[in-house]
Design a protein around this motif. Structure first.
Motif, PDB file in Angstrom:
ATOM      1  N   GLU A  72      45.745  36.337  47.434  1.00 56.13           N
ATOM      2  CA  GLU A  72      44.454  36.417  46.751  1.00 56.13           C
ATOM      3  C   GLU A  72      44.347  37.710  45.946  1.00 56.13           C
ATOM      4  O   GLU A  72      43.896  37.704  44.792  1.00 56.13           O
ATOM      5  N   THR A  73      44.756  38.833  46.547  1.00 49.27           N
ATOM      6  CA  THR A  73      44.717  40.111  45.835  1.00 49.27           C
ATOM      7  C   THR A  73      45.714  40.127  44.689  1.00 49.27           C
ATOM      8  O   THR A  73      45.444  40.637  43.599  1.00 49.27           O
ATOM      9  N   THR A  78      46.452  40.485  39.014  1.00 46.31           N
ATOM     10  CA  THR A  78      47.256  40.090  37.856  1.00 46.31           C
ATOM     11  C   THR A  78      46.370  39.564  36.733  1.00 46.31           C
ATOM     12  O   THR A  78      46.520  39.958  35.560  1.00 46.31           O
ATOM     13  N   ILE A  79      45.428  38.689  37.064  1.00 47.10           N
ATOM     14  CA  ILE A  79      44.519  38.149  36.056  1.00 47.10           C
ATOM     15  C   ILE A  79      43.650  39.258  35.465  1.00 47.10           C
ATOM     16  O   ILE A  79      43.378  39.288  34.256  1.00 47.10           O
ATOM     17  N   ARG A  80      43.249  40.188  36.304  1.00 49.65           N
ATOM     18  CA  ARG A  80      42.426  41.303  35.820  1.00 49.65           C
ATOM     19  C   ARG A  80      43.189  42.144  34.790  1.00 49.65           C
ATOM     20  O   ARG A  80      42.609  42.611  33.805  1.00 49.65           O
ATOM     21  N   LEU A  81      44.490  42.328  35.005  1.00 52.33           N
ATOM     22  CA  LEU A  81      45.286  43.124  34.069  1.00 52.33           C
ATOM     23  C   LEU A  81      45.528  42.383  32.761  1.00 52.33           C
ATOM     24  O   LEU A  81      45.691  43.005  31.702  1.00 52.33           O
ATOM     25  N   PHE A  82      45.552  41.042  32.801  1.00 52.59           N
ATOM     26  CA  PHE A  82      45.580  40.282  31.549  1.00 52.59           C
ATOM     27  C   PHE A  82      44.253  40.438  30.811  1.00 52.59           C
ATOM     28  O   PHE A  82      44.221  40.645  29.591  1.00 52.59           O
ATOM     29  N   LEU A  83      43.160  40.366  31.557  1.00 54.78           N
ATOM     30  CA  LEU A  83      41.833  40.462  30.947  1.00 54.78           C
ATOM     31  C   LEU A  83      41.603  41.819  30.284  1.00 54.78           C
ATOM     32  O   LEU A  83      40.923  41.892  29.248  1.00 54.78           O
ATOM     33  N   ASN A 122      38.463  30.416  40.168  1.00 51.41           N
ATOM     34  CA  ASN A 122      37.665  30.974  39.078  1.00 51.41           C
ATOM     35  C   ASN A 122      38.186  32.357  38.695  1.00 51.41           C
ATOM     36  O   ASN A 122      38.964  32.974  39.440  1.00 51.41           O
ATOM     37  N   ILE A 123      37.728  32.825  37.553  1.00 52.61           N
ATOM     38  CA  ILE A 123      38.160  34.110  37.010  1.00 52.61           C
ATOM     39  C   ILE A 123      36.935  35.004  36.841  1.00 52.61           C
ATOM     40  O   ILE A 123      36.098  34.755  35.956  1.00 52.61           O
ATOM     41  N   PRO A 124      36.780  36.039  37.658  1.00 51.98           N
ATOM     42  CA  PRO A 124      35.651  36.968  37.483  1.00 51.98           C
ATOM     43  C   PRO A 124      35.813  37.752  36.175  1.00 51.98           C
ATOM     44  O   PRO A 124      36.906  38.260  35.881  1.00 51.98           O
ATOM     45  N   ASN A 161      35.482  24.868  29.429  1.00 50.74           N
ATOM     46  CA  ASN A 161      35.121  23.513  29.842  1.00 50.74           C
ATOM     47  C   ASN A 161      35.449  23.249  31.305  1.00 50.74           C
ATOM     48  O   ASN A 161      34.788  22.436  31.966  1.00 50.74           O
ATOM     49  N   ALA A 162      36.455  23.957  31.820  1.00 48.91           N
ATOM     50  CA  ALA A 162      36.797  23.806  33.238  1.00 48.91           C
ATOM     51  C   ALA A 162      35.934  24.695  34.135  1.00 48.91           C
ATOM     52  O   ALA A 162      36.101  24.677  35.358  1.00 48.91           O
TER      53      ALA A 162
END
Length: 305
Positions: A72-73, A78-83, A122-124, A161-162
């Motif tokens: 989870e972390t 990883t997604i946060r660093l893309f954002l 989901n993506i915060p 949309n998702a």
């Protein structure tokens, strides 16, 4: 009979400087490589991106960790660093590549593996970053960037949309958890982290050794500046002998260091008794005695003397 234990990375690893810095560098490499290839051929931008994504090994990212708690972390960081490469202060080209990476990484989470792996649903994202992301395609209107526009629009529309975006308060309020990454700073052994102030009442063994060496060097300079008379030269030679002994002891236990420090002072006292009070080098003796008294029997740098 108990089952064999498994080695599991702790979640803190993925919020530490070890992982965060490495992934930031990898993202930068992906952006630069894509830009170089895009300049050569921009007819199929997303196909080119997928080729680089697979070729650089990003497709194996999801198999780096299997423990649900740690995973989870790993996913959220990883997604946060893309954002963070998609904020409006970044160049439109960089933002688009980061969007492609986010879209690909999120949508390639394994859903049919055995055992089942933890996945993010989901993506915060802070609301101000979300608002700037939604209008990203409008920044891709130049001749150089126009081929990217339809693919960026599709990726954003698919994610919206998702309903994968989980809106948070504005970024200035620090609503992400942790507030900043990296949260844990790794410092190699022997190096000092200048961002971490030391407690004034704590003196490490390393600091004591440094101060002891500094004090010895200061005494040596005092002896060098003394009268060139034979007595002073003999005193300097005695001091150098004792200094060598002390330096050999530094790094061992405190008892040996204290005994060696006292040995230096005692030799200088004996030399003073033999040669009288009028030798200039005795300023060095005063410095040593003051240092010993203030350091509990071990040489250290002292401002007086």
């Amino acid at each position: 009979m108990s089952s064999r234990g498994h080695v599991v990375l702790q979640p803190a690893y993925f919020t530490s400087s070890i992982y965060v810095k490495a992934l930031r560098d990898d993202i930068t490499t992906l952006v630069h490589t894509f830009h170089e290839r895009y300049q050569q051929d921009n007819t199929k931008p997303f196909a080119l991106f997928k080729t680089l994504w697979n070729g650089q090994g990003w497709k194996w990212m999801h198999f780096r960790v299997f423990d649900s708690r740690t995973r989870e972390t790993f996913l959220s960081t990883t997604i946060r660093l893309f954002l963070e490469r998609m904020v409006k202060t970044e160049a439109p080209f960089t933002r688009t590549v980061a969007l492609f990476a986010l879209y690909t990484f999120f949508n390639t989470q394994p859903t049919s593996s055995a055992p089942t792996l933890y996945t993010l649903s989901n993506i915060p994202i802070p609301v101000d970053h979300y608002n700037s992301l939604i209008v990203l395609p409008t920044a891709l209107t130049t001749a150089h960037l126009a081929p990217l526009q339809p693919f960026a629009s599709y990726a954003i529309g698919s994610l919206v949309n998702a309903s994968v975006f989980h809106l948070l308060p504005s970024s200035e309020l620090g609503a992400l958890n942790p507030r900043e990454v990296p949260r844990e700073i790794f410092v190699e052994e022997g190096l000092i982290d200048s961002n971490q102030p030391k407690k004034k009442w704590h003196t490490s063994k390393r600091d004591k050794v440094i101060k002891a060496r500094t004090a010895l060097d200061a005494v040596g300079r005092s002896l060098e500046q003394a009268s060139p008379a034979p007595e002073a030269r003999r005193t300097a030679l005695r001091y150098e002998e004792q200094k060598g002994r002390l330096l050999r002891e530094i790094g061992s236990d405190a008892t040996n260091l204290r005994e060696a420090s006292e040995g230096v002072a005692q030799r200088l006292r004996e030399a003073q008794e033999e040669q009288g009070e009028n030798v200039q080098a005795w300023a060095g003796l005063a410095r040593v005695e003051t240092a010993l008294e203030s350091a509990g029997g071990m040489l250290r740098l002292h401002s007086s003397g």
